[in-house]
Motif scaffolding. Structure first.
Motif, PDB file in Angstrom:
ATOM      1  N   THR A   1      13.072  13.660 -17.921  1.00  0.00           N
ATOM      2  CA  THR A   1      13.730  12.611 -18.702  1.00  0.00           C
ATOM      3  C   THR A   1      13.891  11.385 -17.800  1.00  0.00           C
ATOM      4  OG1 THR A   1      15.911  13.498 -18.122  1.00  0.00           O
ATOM      5  CG2 THR A   1      14.899  14.320 -20.141  1.00  0.00           C
ATOM      6  N   SER A   2      14.894  10.570 -18.060  1.00  0.00           N
ATOM      7  CA  SER A   2      15.105   9.383 -17.224  1.00  0.00           C
ATOM      8  C   SER A   2      16.577   9.020 -17.200  1.00  0.00           C
ATOM      9  CB  SER A   2      14.311   8.193 -17.758  1.00  0.00           C
ATOM     10  OG  SER A   2      14.610   7.044 -16.984  1.00  0.00           O
ATOM     11  N   PHE A   3      17.000   8.522 -16.044  1.00  0.00           N
ATOM     12  CA  PHE A   3      18.388   8.032 -15.958  1.00  0.00           C
ATOM     13  C   PHE A   3      18.521   6.708 -16.706  1.00  0.00           C
ATOM     14  CE2 PHE A   3      18.162   4.346 -13.187  1.00  0.00           C
ATOM     15  CZ  PHE A   3      16.905   4.488 -12.611  1.00  0.00           C
ATOM     16  N   ALA A   4      17.388   6.020 -16.902  1.00  0.00           N
ATOM     17  CA  ALA A   4      17.414   4.701 -17.552  1.00  0.00           C
ATOM     18  C   ALA A   4      17.314   4.898 -19.057  1.00  0.00           C
ATOM     19  CB  ALA A   4      16.260   3.844 -17.036  1.00  0.00           C
ATOM     20  N   THR A   5      18.454   5.053 -19.704  1.00  0.00           N
ATOM     21  CA  THR A   5      18.482   5.372 -21.131  1.00  0.00           C
ATOM     22  C   THR A   5      18.664   4.100 -21.964  1.00  0.00           C
ATOM     23  OG1 THR A   5      20.793   5.922 -20.710  1.00  0.00           O
ATOM     24  CG2 THR A   5      19.271   7.751 -20.920  1.00  0.00           C
ATOM     25  N   PRO A   6      18.281   4.141 -23.241  1.00  0.00           N
ATOM     26  CA  PRO A   6      18.312   2.915 -24.053  1.00  0.00           C
ATOM     27  C   PRO A   6      19.697   2.291 -24.162  1.00  0.00           C
ATOM     28  CG  PRO A   6      17.292   4.743 -25.267  1.00  0.00           C
ATOM     29  CD  PRO A   6      17.708   5.284 -23.954  1.00  0.00           C
ATOM     30  N   ASP A   7      20.756   3.125 -24.099  1.00  0.00           N
ATOM     31  CA  ASP A   7      22.103   2.556 -24.213  1.00  0.00           C
ATOM     32  C   ASP A   7      22.458   1.700 -22.999  1.00  0.00           C
ATOM     33  OD1 ASP A   7      21.951   5.237 -23.021  1.00  0.00           O
ATOM     34  OD2 ASP A   7      24.075   4.936 -22.572  1.00  0.00           O
TER      35      ASP A   7
ATOM     36  N   THR B   1       0.829  -1.219   0.000  1.00  0.00           N
ATOM     37  CA  THR B   1       0.000   0.000   0.000  1.00  0.00           C
ATOM     38  C   THR B   1       0.855   1.257   0.000  1.00  0.00           C
ATOM     39  OG1 THR B   1      -0.126  -0.141   2.416  1.00  0.00           O
ATOM     40  CG2 THR B   1      -1.978  -1.065   1.164  1.00  0.00           C
ATOM     41  N   ASN B   2       2.133   1.121   0.342  1.00  0.00           N
ATOM     42  CA  ASN B   2       3.077   2.241   0.223  1.00  0.00           C
ATOM     43  C   ASN B   2       3.995   2.059  -0.984  1.00  0.00           C
ATOM     44  OD1 ASN B   2       6.012   3.378   0.957  1.00  0.00           O
ATOM     45  ND2 ASN B   2       4.472   4.678   1.927  1.00  0.00           N
ATOM     46  N   LEU B   3       4.431   0.822  -1.200  1.00  0.00           N
ATOM     47  CA  LEU B   3       5.464   0.567  -2.214  1.00  0.00           C
ATOM     48  C   LEU B   3       4.986   0.828  -3.638  1.00  0.00           C
ATOM     49  CD1 LEU B   3       8.429  -0.454  -2.271  1.00  0.00           C
ATOM     50  CD2 LEU B   3       7.510  -2.700  -2.893  1.00  0.00           C
ATOM     51  N   TRP B   4       3.668   0.714  -3.869  1.00  0.00           N
ATOM     52  CA  TRP B   4       3.175   0.913  -5.241  1.00  0.00           C
ATOM     53  C   TRP B   4       3.589   2.284  -5.767  1.00  0.00           C
ATOM     54  CZ3 TRP B   4       0.238   4.922  -6.902  1.00  0.00           C
ATOM     55  CH2 TRP B   4      -0.432   5.678  -5.943  1.00  0.00           C
ATOM     56  N   LEU B   5       3.593   3.281  -4.898  1.00  0.00           N
ATOM     57  CA  LEU B   5       3.882   4.643  -5.353  1.00  0.00           C
ATOM     58  C   LEU B   5       5.385   4.813  -5.613  1.00  0.00           C
ATOM     59  CD1 LEU B   5       2.879   7.439  -6.038  1.00  0.00           C
ATOM     60  CD2 LEU B   5       2.712   7.959  -3.607  1.00  0.00           C
ATOM     61  N   THR B   6       6.207   4.136  -4.828  1.00  0.00           N
ATOM     62  CA  THR B   6       7.649   4.153  -5.062  1.00  0.00           C
ATOM     63  C   THR B   6       7.957   3.460  -6.394  1.00  0.00           C
ATOM     64  OG1 THR B   6       7.857   4.003  -2.667  1.00  0.00           O
ATOM     65  CG2 THR B   6       9.864   3.676  -3.942  1.00  0.00           C
ATOM     66  N   ILE B   7       7.248   2.376  -6.664  1.00  0.00           N
ATOM     67  CA  ILE B   7       7.388   1.692  -7.966  1.00  0.00           C
ATOM     68  C   ILE B   7       6.962   2.625  -9.090  1.00  0.00           C
ATOM     69  CG2 ILE B   7       6.430  -0.182  -9.383  1.00  0.00           C
ATOM     70  CD1 ILE B   7       6.138  -1.787  -6.710  1.00  0.00           C
ATOM     71  N   HIS B   8       5.813   3.255  -8.888  1.00  0.00           N
ATOM     72  CA  HIS B   8       5.258   4.155  -9.916  1.00  0.00           C
ATOM     73  C   HIS B   8       6.277   5.232 -10.308  1.00  0.00           C
ATOM     74  CE1 HIS B   8       2.098   6.560 -11.916  1.00  0.00           C
ATOM     75  NE2 HIS B   8       2.747   7.596 -11.418  1.00  0.00           N
ATOM     76  N   GLU B   9       6.822   5.895  -9.284  1.00  0.00           N
ATOM     77  CA  GLU B   9       7.679   7.042  -9.541  1.00  0.00           C
ATOM     78  C   GLU B   9       9.080   6.640  -9.999  1.00  0.00           C
ATOM     79  OE1 GLU B   9       6.372   9.749  -9.769  1.00  0.00           O
ATOM     80  OE2 GLU B   9       4.700   9.908  -8.400  1.00  0.00           O
ATOM     81  N   SER B  10       9.651   5.615  -9.370  1.00  0.00           N
ATOM     82  CA  SER B  10      11.065   5.342  -9.619  1.00  0.00           C
ATOM     83  C   SER B  10      11.299   4.251 -10.667  1.00  0.00           C
ATOM     84  CB  SER B  10      11.767   4.970  -8.299  1.00  0.00           C
ATOM     85  OG  SER B  10      11.346   3.694  -7.853  1.00  0.00           O
ATOM     86  N   ILE B  11      10.255   3.494 -11.013  1.00  0.00           N
ATOM     87  CA  ILE B  11      10.389   2.486 -12.079  1.00  0.00           C
ATOM     88  C   ILE B  11       9.408   2.783 -13.212  1.00  0.00           C
ATOM     89  CG2 ILE B  11      10.441   0.033 -12.642  1.00  0.00           C
ATOM     90  CD1 ILE B  11      10.619  -0.530  -9.600  1.00  0.00           C
ATOM     91  N   GLY B  12       8.150   2.994 -12.853  1.00  0.00           N
ATOM     92  CA  GLY B  12       7.119   3.218 -13.871  1.00  0.00           C
ATOM     93  C   GLY B  12       7.495   4.353 -14.811  1.00  0.00           C
ATOM     94  N   HIS B  13       7.727   5.540 -14.249  1.00  0.00           N
ATOM     95  CA  HIS B  13       8.053   6.678 -15.116  1.00  0.00           C
ATOM     96  C   HIS B  13       9.461   6.569 -15.698  1.00  0.00           C
ATOM     97  CE1 HIS B  13       4.459   9.000 -14.906  1.00  0.00           C
ATOM     98  NE2 HIS B  13       4.463   9.069 -13.597  1.00  0.00           N
TER      99      HIS B  13
END
Lengths: 464, 507
Positions: free
Chosen positions: B290-296, B261-273
Motif C-alpha cells: 500500500t502507501s503511506f501517501a493516502t488520498p486524504d 545515478t543513485n538518486l533515481w532509485l530512491t525516487i522510484h521506490e519512495s516517491i514513484g511507488h
C-alpha cells in the motif's frame, strides 16, 4: 470455457525445426502455456485473465574454429519452425566456439510426446470464486478488508534433439494467497497455499488461519530494533532458501565472486555451512512438488547450458548433513574442473532428518522471542556473505512463555541465509509451503520452521 | 523470421492483419454487450547478449507476438489473451473475456467503472531513435562487448569483467470501442559493464558497475549519443582498485550528496511507488503493498522540504515510460506529484480514477505484454532541478563538512507502505571540509521517506540533471515488468543514517 486454438501440435513443430537445422546438432523446445487467474482487493474481485501462449526456442549448433558454436532463436506465437531453425543455424555458423559445448543428450523418448497439451481455465478457480463472495461478505461485517490472488497454469514442455531425444512434461501450478487487513491496516495477516489443482484449497480454512492471526494482533506491542530470538515459519524460510538457491552457481564460486567461494580459490563444497545436519535438496519426484525431470533452458547462463537441454534431473543434495555438497555446473565446466554436473531443478526442500513439530510447537517452546510470518522486499546487500536486507510483513508476534502476546511493529532485517543456517538451533518437520515474495519464481517448496536465537532487526519500519 | 544475424523490418505484422483482428475482436465484444472494450496486438522483440570475461555466456533473441482483449461487461472486467493474431482468434478472445467477466461476477461486491477517455482517432507514434537496437547484427554486439571486456581485463587489478546489453523493440497496436486506434513503436536499451577485483588475502571481492543508465534511445547510444562510454570504461579499473583498498565506513549520521545515478532509485521506490493511487486505495495490498501517501492527505502531507518538486510524465524525451497513448487509450500527460514539498497528485489509470471519483485518468496504464491485462504502472517520475541556474555537484559538495558523495545504484529495499528504505551504491567518496578525500566501502543508507526528503537542503541545477531508470520494475499478479525513467539533479541531504554493511552482517 476457452475454445480450441489453431496452433499446430508441438511435436510437429519440433520435427519441422529439427529437419531444417542441418548443422552439427539441434535442440527444439516448445512451451505451451495455459493459464487463468483472478485478483481481488478491497473485498471484491478486480482483474483477471485467461490466456494461451506458445513459446518456441531453437538451439542450433555449428562446428567452427576451435569447437562448437550455438545459435539461439526464440519466438512466442505462431511460429514457422523451419525459418526459426534456419535463423538459429545462421547465427551458430557465424558465431564463435563456446566453452560450454558438450555432446547433446540422447536416447530417451517419452511415450506421451505427441499428446495434446492440457489446458486450464477459470473453471478450476470456480470453487474459490464461489467461496470468496461469502468470505468478502463476512469480512465486511467485521471490518476486515481482504485482498489476494488465485492462479492456475498448465505448462507443457516438449523438447526434441537431433540425437533422438523426445521429452515431454506437463506442469500444473496453482497458488492461492489471501491477505486480511483490519483497523486501517494496523492489523494484517497473509496466508498462502501452493496447489496442483485447487482441490485441496479450502478458502474457509485459509480465512480461519487469517482470523487467528488478526485476533493475535488486537494487542499491539512496540519493540525497538536489535537482535531477537525468532521463529521463522516455513514460508519465510522458503524465501530465504530460494535466494540462497539462486546464488548456487559453481562458476561464480570458482571465480571468487560468491558466498560459496573459498578463501584462496576454489569453492566451499565440502565445507560445513550449517551447525545442524540440514539437507537442502531438489528432486523432481518429490510427492506434491513434482516438476520437470529434464533440463529445459532457452539460454545459457552461469547456472546451466543450452547444450545440456534434455539432461535427466534427479534428486540432488545441495547441502548434505549441513555440509555444502553441490553447486550448479554445466557438464562442460564440470568435466574441466573434475566435479559433478548439476542443473537447477524446479523445486527445493530443506529438511532436518528426524525433526518433528510445527511452527506452533516451536512457539510453545519459546520463552521470549518473535514469531515472523512473512519476509518481504528481500535484496542482496553484500554478495561476499550473501547478506540480504528485507522487511517483516503482515505479522510479527511477540511470544512469551510459549504464548503469542500480541503483534509487534515491523522491522527491517539484515541477515544472510548462509549465516542463518549456521546459527539455527532448532527446526521442525518439513512441510509444503509457499514463500511470500518468490513464489512466482519457485512455487514448489517444502521447508521446516526454524528457530534462530539472534536475528538482526536493523531498524523499525513504521509500515503496516 | 528473425535470426540473431538477420535484421528485419520493424513491425512485421501487416496493417491489414492488425485491422482485421482488431475489428473482429471489438465487434464481437460489442455484440456480446461489452460497454467498454479494448484490444492490444503487440510484437515485442527482446535481446540479451552477455559476456563473461570476454567470452559469450548468454544470447537471447526472443520475439513475442500476441493479442489481449479487455472488456467491461455488466460491471465486471474480463481479460483474455492468445498468441494467435487472426480475426477468428480475436473474436474468440472477446467471447473468452466476456466469459471471464461472467465467471468472476460471483465474487464481485462492487461494479468496476472506467473513467471516460475521448477518442483520439488514429495515432501513430515512434520513440525518437536512429537505429532500432534489435536490428544491429548480433555479431556486432558481441564484438563491441568483447572489445570493452578485453580493454578492462588488460587493466591492472581487474580480475573479471562482465558485459551485457539488453535491447527491446516494442510494437503496440491498440484500439478501443471509443474509436482510438494507436500504432506505437518504442525502442530501449541498457548496456552494463561490471569489473571485479578479488581480495589478495583471504576471501572476498569488490565490484564496480558502469553508471550509464538504460534509455529510450537507439543503438547510437553506444556510439556516444547521450553517454561517453569510452570515458567511463577508462576510469573503471582505477576506481575499482581504489574501492578495494578503501577503508570500511564508520557508521553514523552523514550529510549525503547523492548523484542522479543513485538518486533515481530512491525516487522510484519512495516517491514513484508511493504516489500510485491503486496502492494507496488497497488494490496492491496482497502483493506490491500500500502507501503511506493516502488520498486524504492530498494537499496536506509534507513529503519533503520546500525545494522538492516532483513530476510524473509519460512525455519525457528518451523516457522509458514515454508513450503517446497508454494501454487504456489515454493520451500521455505530465502532472505534479509533489510541489514545494507537499503531496499534490497521484498516478492513475482509468479504473482507479473512477474509484477515486476523478473525471479522467492521467495515463498511467501499462501492460508488459499482450498476454497481460493493463494495470496502473509508473510514469516517468522525476525530481526537478533548481529552477534558476542552481548549484553544481561540486558546489553541493563544498557545502558539506563531513559527508559522502554517492554514485550508482546497487542494492535496494523498501517496506510495503514505502516508509523505511535502505540503499547501497557503486561508489562512495568521503567528503571532508567540502572536498572529496577518497572512497570508502560497505556503505548502506537507511531512512524513512519523509525524513529523508525533509532533510533535502538543496537540489542541483539543470547541469546536474540526468534521466536514469530501470527496465525491470515489478508489480502486479501475475507479475509484470515495466521500464521507467527517473530524472534527478544531484541533491544535498543532511544527517542521513549510514550503516556499515559488513557490520550488519555480523562481521
Amino acid at each position: 470455457m476457452s475454445e480450441a486454438t489453431g496452433l499446430p501440435p508441438a511435436h510437429a513443430v519440433v520435427d519441422a525445426a529439427l529437419a531444417a537445422a542441418s548443422g552439427a546438432g539441434c535442440i527444439v523446445l516448445v512451451e505451451d502455456r495455459s493459464g487463468a487467474d483472478v485478483r481481488f482487493a478491497t473485498n471484491t474481485v478486480t482483474t483477471n485473465g485467461v490466456r494461451r501462449a506458445r513459446h518456441v526456442t531453437v538451439v542450433a549448433l555449428a562446428e567452427v574454429d576451435g569447437g562448437f558454436a550455438a545459435g539461439v532463436a526464440s519466438r512466442a506465437g505462431v511460429v514457422d519452425p523451419a525459418e526459426l531453425a534456419r535463423a538459429a543455424l545462421a547465427d551458430a555458423q557465424g558465431g564463435r566456439a563456446t566453452d560450454d559445448a558438450a555432446p547433446l543428450p540422447g536416447g530417451v523418448v517419452d511415450p506421451h510426446f505427441g499428446d495434446e497439451p492440457p489446458t486450464t481455465d477459470l473453471d478450476v478457480l470456480g470453487g474459490v470464486l464461489g467461496a470468496l463472495g461469502a468470505a468478502f461478505e463476512r469480512a465486511e461485517r467485521v471490518g476486515t478488508v481482504l485482498a489476494g490472488f488465485a492462479q492456475h497454469t498448465m505448462v507443457t514442455t516438449s523438447l526434441g534433439t537431433s540425437t533422438g531425444l523426445r521429452r515431454r512434461h506437463v506442469q500444473p501450478t496453482g497458488t492461492f494467497e489471501l491477505v486480511g487487513r483490519a483497523d486501517g491496516g494496523s492489523r494484517s495477516a497473509w496466508v498462502g497455499r501452493g496447489t496442483v489443482d485447487f482441490a485441496d484449497v479450502d478458502v474457509e480454512e485459509v480465512e480461519a488461519a487469517l482470523r487467528r492471526r488478526l485476533e493475535w494482533a488486537t494487542n499491539h506491542v512496540e519493540l525497538d530494533h536489535g537482535r531477537y530470538e525468532v521463529v521463522l515459519p516455513p514460508g519465510a524460510v522458503a524465501d530465504l532458501m530460494t535466494y540462497l538457491y539462486g546464488e548456487a552457481s559453481g562458476i561464480d564460486a570458482e571465480d571468487g565472486r560468491s558466498v560459496f567461494s573459498a578463501a584462496g580459490g576454489g569453492t566451499r563444497v565440502g565445507t560445513r555451512l550449517a551447525t545442524l545436519p540440514f539437507d537442502l535438496y531438489s528432486d523432481p519426484a518429490t510427492p506434491s512438488l513434482e516438476c520437470v525431470p529434464f533440463l529445459a533452458v532457452g539460454a545459457s547462463s552461469s547456472q546451466a547450458s543450452v547444450f545440456d537441454n534434455g539432461l535427466g534431473l534427479e534428486r540432488t543434495a545441495w547441502l548434505r548433513g549441513g555440509v555444502l555438497a553441490q553447486l550448479f555446473y554445466p557438464r562442460a565446466r564440470a568435466a574441466r574442473t573434475g566435479c559433478s554436473a548439476a542443473a537447477p531443478i524446479d523445486n527445493l526442500a530443506l529438511e532436518l532428518p528426524g525433526a518433528t513439530g510445527t511452527t506452533d510447537d516451536l512457539v510453545a517452546q519459546t520463552e521470549r522471542g518473535l514469531l515472523l510470518e512473512c519476509l518481504w522486499y528481500i535484496r542482496e546487500v553484500d554478495p561476499t556473505t550473501l547478506l540480504l536486507t528485507g522487511l517483516t510483513r503482515d505479522g510479527v508476534y511477540l511470544v512469551e512463555d510459549g504464548e503469542v502476546r500480541g503483534a509487534v511493529n515491523n522491522f527491517r532485517f539484515n541477515e544472510s541465509p548462509v549465516d542463518l543456517l549456521e546459527r539455527a538451533t532448532q527446526a521442525g518437520a518439513t512441510v509444503r509451503t509457499l514463500g511470500r515474495e518468490f513464489n512466482e519464481w519457485l512455487p514448489r517448496v517444502a521447508m521446516p520452521p526454524l528457530r534462530v536465537p539472534d536475528f538482526n532487526m536493523s531498524s523499525v519500519s513504521p509500515a503496516s | 523470421m528473425p535470426g540473431l544475424d538477420t535484421p528485419r523490418a520493424p513491425g512485421a505484422l501487416a496493417p491489414d492483419t492488425l485491422a482485421a483482428a482488431r475489428e473482429a475482436g471489438l465487434a464481437e465484444a460489442a455484440r456480446l454487450g461489452a460497454t467498454d472494450a479494448s484490444i492490444r496486438i503487440e510484437e515485442v522483440r527482446s535481446q540479451v547478449v552477455s559476456l563473461r570475461d570476454a567470452a559469450l555466456e548468454t544470447a537471447v533473441d526472443d520475439t513475442e507476438v500476441g493479442m489481449g482483449l479487455r472488456v467491461l461487461h455488466d460491471g465486471s472486467v474480463g481479460f483474455a489473451a492468445t498468441v494467435e493474431v487472426t480475426p477468428g482468434a480475436a473474436a474468440r478472445l472477446a467471447r473468452d473475456a466476456v466469459g471471464a467477466a461472467r465467471a468472476v461476477a460471483a465474487a464481485r461486491r462492487r461494479s468496476v467503472e472506467l473513467a471516460h477517455e475521448p477518442s483520439h482517432g488514429e495515432v501513430t507514434w515512434s520513440s525518437p531513435h536512429v537505429t532500432d537496437p534489435t536490428m544491429v547484427p548480433f555479431a556486432e554486439k558481441v564484438a563491441l562487448l568483447e572489445e570493452w571486456s578485453r580493454r578492462l581485463l588488460r587493466a591492472e587489478g581487474v580480475d573479471h569483467a562482465s558485459a551485457s546489453v539488453r535491447c527491446v523493440s516494442e510494437h503496440k497496436h491498440y484500439a478501443d470501442l471509443a474509436g482510438t486506434v494507436a500504432t506505437q513503436h518504442r525502442v530501449r536499451l541498457h548496456p552494463q559493464v561490471t569489473v571485479v577485483a578479488l581480495e589478495r588475502h583471504g576471501a572476498g571481492f569488490e565490484s564496480m558497475r558502469t553508471l550509464a543508465p538504460p534509455v529510450g534511445r537507439g543503438w547510437e547510444y553506444l556510439g556516444g549519443d547521450g553517454w561517453d562510454f569510452d570515458a567511463e570504461l577508462a576510469e573503471l579499473p582505477a576506481l575499482l582498485a581504489a574501492k578495494l583498498a578503501a577503508p570500511s565506513i564508520e557508521p553514523g549520521r552523514y550529510d549525503l550528496v547523492v548523484d542522479p545515478t543513485n538518486l533515481w532509485l530512491t525516487i522510484h521506490e519512495s516517491i514513484g511507488h508511493a504516489t500510485e493511487l491503486d496502492r494507496a486505495l488497497g488494490y496492491e495490498a496482497a502483493y506490491a503493498g500500500t502507501s503511506f501517501a493516502t488520498p486524504d492527505r492530498l494537499g496536506s502531507l509534507r513529503y519533503g522540504s520546500k525545494v522538492m518538486h516532483v513530476t510524473g510524465d509519460r512525455t519525457a524525451e528518451h523516457g522509458l515510460a514515454t508513450v503517446a497513448i497508454d494501454d487504456e487509450g489515454v493520451a500521455a500527460q505530465s502532472f505534479d506529484l509533489v510541489r514545494d514539498g507537499m503531496l499534490v497528485g497521484f498516478q492513475l489509470d482509468r479504473s482507479i480514477a473512477a474509484a477515486a471519483g476523478r473525471d479522467r485518468s492521467n495515463g498511467c496504464a501499462f501492460a508488459d505484454s499482450a498476454l497481460h491485462v493493463p494495470i496502473q504502472r509508473m510514469a516517468n517520475v522525476s525530481l526537478q532541478p533548481a529552477p534558476s541556474e542552481g548549484p553544481t555537484t561540486e558546489e553541493l559538495i563544498a557545502g558539506v563538512d563531513r559527508g559522502l558523495y554517492i554514485l550508482g545504484d546497487k542494492s535496494w529495499s523498501i517496506d510495503m507502505q514505502r516508509y523505511n528504505f535502505q540503499f547501497t551504491g557503486q561508489r562512495f567518496f568521503r567528503i571532508e571540509h567540502g572536498r572529496l578525500t577518497g572512497q570508502v566501502r560497505d556503505v548502506a543508507y537507511q531512512a524513512t521517506t519523509t525524513d529523508f526528503w525533509g532533510s533535502m537542503e538543496a537540489v542541483g541545477g539543470r547541469s546536474t540533471y540526468l534521466l536514469a531508470g530501470a527496465f525491470n520494475c515489478g508489480k502486479g499478479q501475475p507479475g509484470q515488468v515495466a521500464p521507467v525513467s527517473h530524472g534527478a539533479p544531484s541533491v544535498l541531504v543532511r544527517g542521513v543514517n549510514v550503516l556499515n554493511a559488513r557490520a550488519e552482517g555480523g562481521r
